[in-house]
Design a protein around this motif. Structure first.
Motif, PDB file in Angstrom:
ATOM      1  N   HIS A  71      20.473 -15.848 -26.673  1.00 35.72           N
ATOM      2  CA  HIS A  71      21.268 -15.138 -27.671  1.00 35.72           C
ATOM      3  C   HIS A  71      21.837 -16.174 -28.633  1.00 35.72           C
ATOM      4  CE1 HIS A  71      22.090 -11.344 -25.013  1.00 35.72           C
ATOM      5  NE2 HIS A  71      20.875 -11.377 -25.508  1.00 35.72           N
ATOM      6  N   TYR A  73      19.292  12.590 -29.196  1.00 37.45           N
ATOM      7  CA  TYR A  73      18.354  12.064 -30.198  1.00 37.45           C
ATOM      8  C   TYR A  73      18.458  10.546 -30.189  1.00 37.45           C
ATOM      9  CZ  TYR A  73      18.618  16.869 -31.758  1.00 37.45           C
ATOM     10  OH  TYR A  73      18.591  18.232 -31.799  1.00 37.45           O
ATOM     11  N   GLN A  87      30.686  -6.457 -17.460  1.00 35.52           N
ATOM     12  CA  GLN A  87      31.926  -6.887 -16.795  1.00 35.52           C
ATOM     13  C   GLN A  87      32.802  -5.638 -16.697  1.00 35.52           C
ATOM     14  OE1 GLN A  87      31.074  -8.436 -19.882  1.00 35.52           O
ATOM     15  NE2 GLN A  87      29.892 -10.018 -18.859  1.00 35.52           N
ATOM     16  N   GLY A  97      19.333  -7.288 -24.464  1.00 35.98           N
ATOM     17  CA  GLY A  97      20.669  -7.027 -25.021  1.00 35.98           C
ATOM     18  C   GLY A  97      21.694  -7.521 -24.019  1.00 35.98           C
ATOM     19  N   SER A 148      32.100  -2.987 -24.968  1.00 30.97           N
ATOM     20  CA  SER A 148      31.551  -3.344 -23.665  1.00 30.97           C
ATOM     21  C   SER A 148      30.841  -2.121 -23.082  1.00 30.97           C
ATOM     22  CB  SER A 148      32.664  -3.776 -22.710  1.00 30.97           C
ATOM     23  OG  SER A 148      33.510  -2.672 -22.430  1.00 30.97           O
ATOM     24  N   ILE A 149      29.998  -2.372 -22.110  1.00 32.41           N
ATOM     25  CA  ILE A 149      29.305  -1.275 -21.428  1.00 32.41           C
ATOM     26  C   ILE A 149      30.340  -0.365 -20.762  1.00 32.41           C
ATOM     27  CG2 ILE A 149      27.796  -0.776 -19.465  1.00 32.41           C
ATOM     28  CD1 ILE A 149      26.139  -3.204 -20.307  1.00 32.41           C
ATOM     29  N   MET A 177      14.823   9.436 -35.239  1.00 30.34           N
ATOM     30  CA  MET A 177      16.003   8.934 -35.936  1.00 30.34           C
ATOM     31  C   MET A 177      16.608  10.046 -36.791  1.00 30.34           C
ATOM     32  SD  MET A 177      16.385   5.714 -38.426  1.00 30.34           S
ATOM     33  CE  MET A 177      17.998   5.178 -38.955  1.00 30.34           C
ATOM     34  N   GLY A 214      26.363   6.606 -31.602  1.00 32.73           N
ATOM     35  CA  GLY A 214      25.988   5.319 -32.197  1.00 32.73           C
ATOM     36  C   GLY A 214      26.589   5.425 -33.586  1.00 32.73           C
ATOM     37  N   PHE A 221      28.361  -6.557 -31.366  1.00 34.94           N
ATOM     38  CA  PHE A 221      29.739  -6.371 -30.882  1.00 34.94           C
ATOM     39  C   PHE A 221      30.605  -5.775 -31.992  1.00 34.94           C
ATOM     40  CE2 PHE A 221      27.981  -9.976 -28.497  1.00 34.94           C
ATOM     41  CZ  PHE A 221      28.055  -9.440 -27.219  1.00 34.94           C
TER      42      PHE A 221
HETATM   43  C1  LIG Z   1      23.179  -9.265 -27.413  1.00 29.84           C
HETATM   44  C2  LIG Z   1      24.194  -8.421 -26.739  1.00 29.84           C
HETATM   45  C3  LIG Z   1      24.912  -8.898 -25.655  1.00 29.84           C
HETATM   46  C4  LIG Z   1      25.860  -8.096 -25.012  1.00 29.84           C
HETATM   47  N1  LIG Z   1      26.512  -8.565 -23.922  1.00 29.84           N
HETATM   48  C5  LIG Z   1      27.359  -7.744 -23.245  1.00 29.84           C
HETATM   49  C6  LIG Z   1      27.939  -8.132 -22.014  1.00 29.84           C
HETATM   50  O1  LIG Z   1      27.720  -9.250 -21.525  1.00 29.84           O
HETATM   51  N2  LIG Z   1      28.764  -7.237 -21.376  1.00 29.84           N
HETATM   52  C7  LIG Z   1      29.034  -5.988 -21.880  1.00 29.84           C
HETATM   53  O2  LIG Z   1      29.755  -5.187 -21.269  1.00 29.84           O
HETATM   54  N3  LIG Z   1      28.488  -5.592 -23.050  1.00 29.84           N
HETATM   55  C8  LIG Z   1      27.671  -6.439 -23.728  1.00 29.84           C
HETATM   56  N4  LIG Z   1      27.110  -6.036 -24.901  1.00 29.84           N
HETATM   57  C9  LIG Z   1      27.598  -4.796 -25.519  1.00 29.84           C
HETATM   58  C10 LIG Z   1      27.011  -3.563 -24.833  1.00 29.84           C
HETATM   59  O3  LIG Z   1      25.617  -3.657 -24.811  1.00 29.84           O
HETATM   60  C11 LIG Z   1      27.461  -2.353 -25.619  1.00 29.84           C
HETATM   61  O4  LIG Z   1      28.872  -2.325 -25.661  1.00 29.84           O
HETATM   62  C12 LIG Z   1      26.996  -1.020 -25.045  1.00 29.84           C
HETATM   63  O5  LIG Z   1      25.664  -1.081 -24.623  1.00 29.84           O
HETATM   64  C13 LIG Z   1      27.204   0.024 -26.125  1.00 29.84           C
HETATM   65  O6  LIG Z   1      26.702   1.276 -25.725  1.00 29.84           O
HETATM   66  P1  LIG Z   1      26.826   2.493 -26.742  1.00 29.84           P
HETATM   67  O7  LIG Z   1      26.171   3.641 -26.108  1.00 29.84           O
HETATM   68  O8  LIG Z   1      28.220   2.619 -27.209  1.00 29.84           O
HETATM   69  O9  LIG Z   1      26.030   2.032 -28.054  1.00 29.84           O
HETATM   70  P2  LIG Z   1      24.493   1.687 -28.211  1.00 29.84           P
HETATM   71  O10 LIG Z   1      23.972   1.061 -26.986  1.00 29.84           O
HETATM   72  O11 LIG Z   1      24.387   0.934 -29.488  1.00 29.84           O
HETATM   73  O12 LIG Z   1      23.806   3.110 -28.350  1.00 29.84           O
HETATM   74  C14 LIG Z   1      23.709   3.798 -29.562  1.00 29.84           C
HETATM   75  C15 LIG Z   1      22.306   4.351 -29.655  1.00 29.84           C
HETATM   76  O13 LIG Z   1      22.221   5.173 -30.799  1.00 29.84           O
HETATM   77  C16 LIG Z   1      20.942   5.049 -31.348  1.00 29.84           C
HETATM   78  N5  LIG Z   1      21.052   5.486 -32.730  1.00 29.84           N
HETATM   79  C17 LIG Z   1      21.795   4.918 -33.705  1.00 29.84           C
HETATM   80  N6  LIG Z   1      21.638   5.598 -34.846  1.00 29.84           N
HETATM   81  C18 LIG Z   1      20.797   6.614 -34.580  1.00 29.84           C
HETATM   82  C19 LIG Z   1      20.235   7.656 -35.373  1.00 29.84           C
HETATM   83  N7  LIG Z   1      20.529   7.777 -36.665  1.00 29.84           N
HETATM   84  N8  LIG Z   1      19.390   8.527 -34.786  1.00 29.84           N
HETATM   85  C20 LIG Z   1      19.083   8.432 -33.462  1.00 29.84           C
HETATM   86  N9  LIG Z   1      19.573   7.444 -32.677  1.00 29.84           N
HETATM   87  C21 LIG Z   1      20.421   6.559 -33.234  1.00 29.84           C
HETATM   88  C22 LIG Z   1      20.617   3.572 -31.187  1.00 29.84           C
HETATM   89  O14 LIG Z   1      19.228   3.356 -31.211  1.00 29.84           O
HETATM   90  C23 LIG Z   1      21.237   3.280 -29.825  1.00 29.84           C
HETATM   91  O15 LIG Z   1      20.299   3.400 -28.785  1.00 29.84           O
HETATM   92  C24 LIG Z   1      26.115  -6.802 -25.519  1.00 29.84           C
HETATM   93  C25 LIG Z   1      25.393  -6.318 -26.602  1.00 29.84           C
HETATM   94  C26 LIG Z   1      24.437  -7.109 -27.189  1.00 29.84           C
HETATM   95  C27 LIG Z   1      23.634  -6.553 -28.323  1.00 29.84           C
END
Ligand SMILES: Cc1cc2nc3c(=O)[nH]c(=O)nc-3n(C[C@H](O)[C@H](O)[C@H](O)COP(=O)(O)OP(=O)(O)OC[C@H]3O[C@@H](n4cnc5c(N)ncnc54)[C@H](O)[C@@H]3O)c2cc1C
Length: 407
Positions: A282, A49, A80, A75, A384-385, A151, A186, A351
């Motif tokens: 950013h 979802y 890294q 984003g 981080s990713i 959502m 998330g 972050f």
């Molecule tokens: C501006 C910026 C710069 C960055 N720079 C770097 C970098 O240089 N190097 C690096 O490694 N990382 C970087 N990051 C961090 C990196 O993007 C994240 O650590 C990583 O993408 C997190 O992935 P995730 O799946 O944990 O979370 P997210 O990508 O946040 O995924 C969670 C998902 O859940 C969804 N969600 C939340 N609540 C709900 C809900 N109630 N219902 C349905 N969907 C929902 C959201 O829409 C989102 O798509 C950066 C992030 C940002 C914002």
């Protein structure tokens, strides 16, 4: 042994044994979906979802109907990677290694200093960061379904007599789906910041009150102790000689030193004729923290979540960030009218700040809730990713073990 397991999985496939609902289609959620799907195949139904129009989350790539082939990484610009396991995981997500053009830009002199960080730098296939999550999802079988523009705003666990399923609801209270296992990919549905944006209690916190599960309560407490730092992103697209001036600069991704407003500037080749270069800014953390309440009029938080955003303030912030950019020596002038943009997007929790959710707390067996994403402890740095990729794999494997054990 293997034959026995295959026979078991075949039996499981005909009598459904596992439905997994993943809340969040970022890298973490997609990595978990792929791990579970690869291990269990058609014995399990996985549904992701996601609020956004597609997968990616904070490693997403913005697209627009106005210019259908344009893509902008607004984003994370790169990943890294510091562990061998992370390298394997990002390669499995179609990641491509990049070198050069990354470093620091001195905001008073305009000088760029190339920096070699430890580990490796990766981008999504073709330079599109959103392709990381997309290729994880595309690499799964028909047993993985995606529900975008969805959502999750309400969660409840049916009584055990009614089979104990998790019920996921939208804002209108309608059922979006049901699941035996819930994966929170998330942390929003579990974190107090939900209340600041949407008013009511976070859905998982509300559901946990009725469950009285001490393990889940402990996980929610640990999640609540984490905070997040925001980033405001502004991007615009240029073409022709205006684009060329940016391509002539010595960097692709530069941290900006000594600037109160800006934190990073990225120059991306879009590869599309007519709008060749996207420049993404950013903000500094302090600037984003001072300027709250603006999400961007095209953001998912506003479109699907109904978060309020002030358009007048949005224009003001765009102008402030562009002015700060113009003051850096050597930086080309930004034309009054760009090919596309400037567009603003607030990353409210760019972050994670604090301690990662421990591996133990990322799995609540009795409540059938698991957590993954860049807020969960792995061998990679938090937020981080790489952390999101590894946490998705780690949590996915733990669920597979539970489903196999319980079958
Ligand atoms: C501006 C910026 C710069 C960055 N720079 C770097 C970098 O240089 N190097 C690096 O490694 N990382 C970087 N990051 C961090 C990196 O993007 C994240 O650590 C990583 O993408 C997190 O992935 P995730 O799946 O944990 O979370 P997210 O990508 O946040 O995924 C969670 C998902 O859940 C969804 N969600 C939340 N609540 C709900 C809900 N109630 N219902 C349905 N969907 C929902 C959201 O829409 C989102 O798509 C950066 C992030 C940002 C914002």
């Amino acid at each position: 042994m293997r034959l026995l397991l295959n026979a078991l999985l075949t039996t499981m496939a005909t009598s459904r044994v596992g439905r997994v609902g993943i809340i969040g289609g970022g890298v973490g959620g997609c990595s978990a979906a792929k791990t579970i799907s690869n291990a269990l195949g058609s014995a399990v139904e996985v549904t992701v979802y996601e609020i956004g129009r597609g997968p990616g989350g904070r490693a997403a790539t913005r697209r627009t109907r106005e210019f259908p082939t344009l893509h902008v990484n607004h984003g994370a610009p790169t990943a890294q990677i510091v562990t061998e396991e992370g390298r394997k995981a990002i390669e499995a997500a179609g990641g491509e290694e990049v070198k050069g053009g990354h470093g620091t830009l001195n905001s008073s002199t305009g000088e760029f200093q190339e920096e070699e960080e430890g580990g490796w730098l990766f981008v999504g296939e073709g330079g599109v960061m959103g392709n990381l999550a997309a290729s994880l999802i595309e690499g799964t079988g028909a047993n993985v379904k995606t529900k975008y523009n969805s959502m999750v705003r309400g969660l409840e666990r049916a009584a055990n007599g009614d089979d104990g399923s998790w019920i996921l609801r939208n804002g209108a209270g309608e059922i979006l789906g049901e699941a035996d296992w819930l994966v929170v990919a998330g942390s929003g549905v579990a974190h107090p910041r939900w209340t600041a944006t949407f008013g009511n209690e976070p859905p998982l916190v509300e559901a946990a009150k009725a469950l009285g599960d001490s393990q889940l309560d402990s996980s929610l407490k640990a999640i609540a102790s984490q905070t997040a730092s925001p980033v405001i992103a502004v991007f615009f697209v240029l073409s022709g000689s205006e684009a060329q001036r940016w391509l002539d600069l010595p960097f692709k991704v530069a941290k900006i030193e000594g600037n109160e407003v800006l934190g990073k500037v990225m120059i991306q080749r879009t590869g599309e004729e007519g709008y060749e270069v996207a420049v993404v800014l950013h903000s500094s953390r302090a600037f984003a923290e001072t300027n709250k309440g603006v999400y961007g009029s095209t953001s998912s938080a506003k479109r699907v979540g109904g978060a309020k955003s002030d358009k007048g303030k949005e224009d003001e912030l765009n102008a402030m960030m562009l002015e700060a950019l113009a003051e850096i020596p050597q930086i080309p002038e930004v034309p009054m009218t760009c090919k596309y943009g400037p567009v603003l997007h607030r990353w409210g929790n760019a972050f994670v700040v604090g301690e990662g959710l421990s591996r133990e707390n990322s799995m609540c067996r009795d409540a059938k809730v698991a957590f993954c994403g860049d807020y969960v402890e792995t061998d990679a740095p938090l937020s981080s990713i790489e952390c999101a990729l590894l946490a998705g794999k780690q949590t996915g494997e733990a669920i597979v073990k539970e489903i196999k054990g319980g079958a």
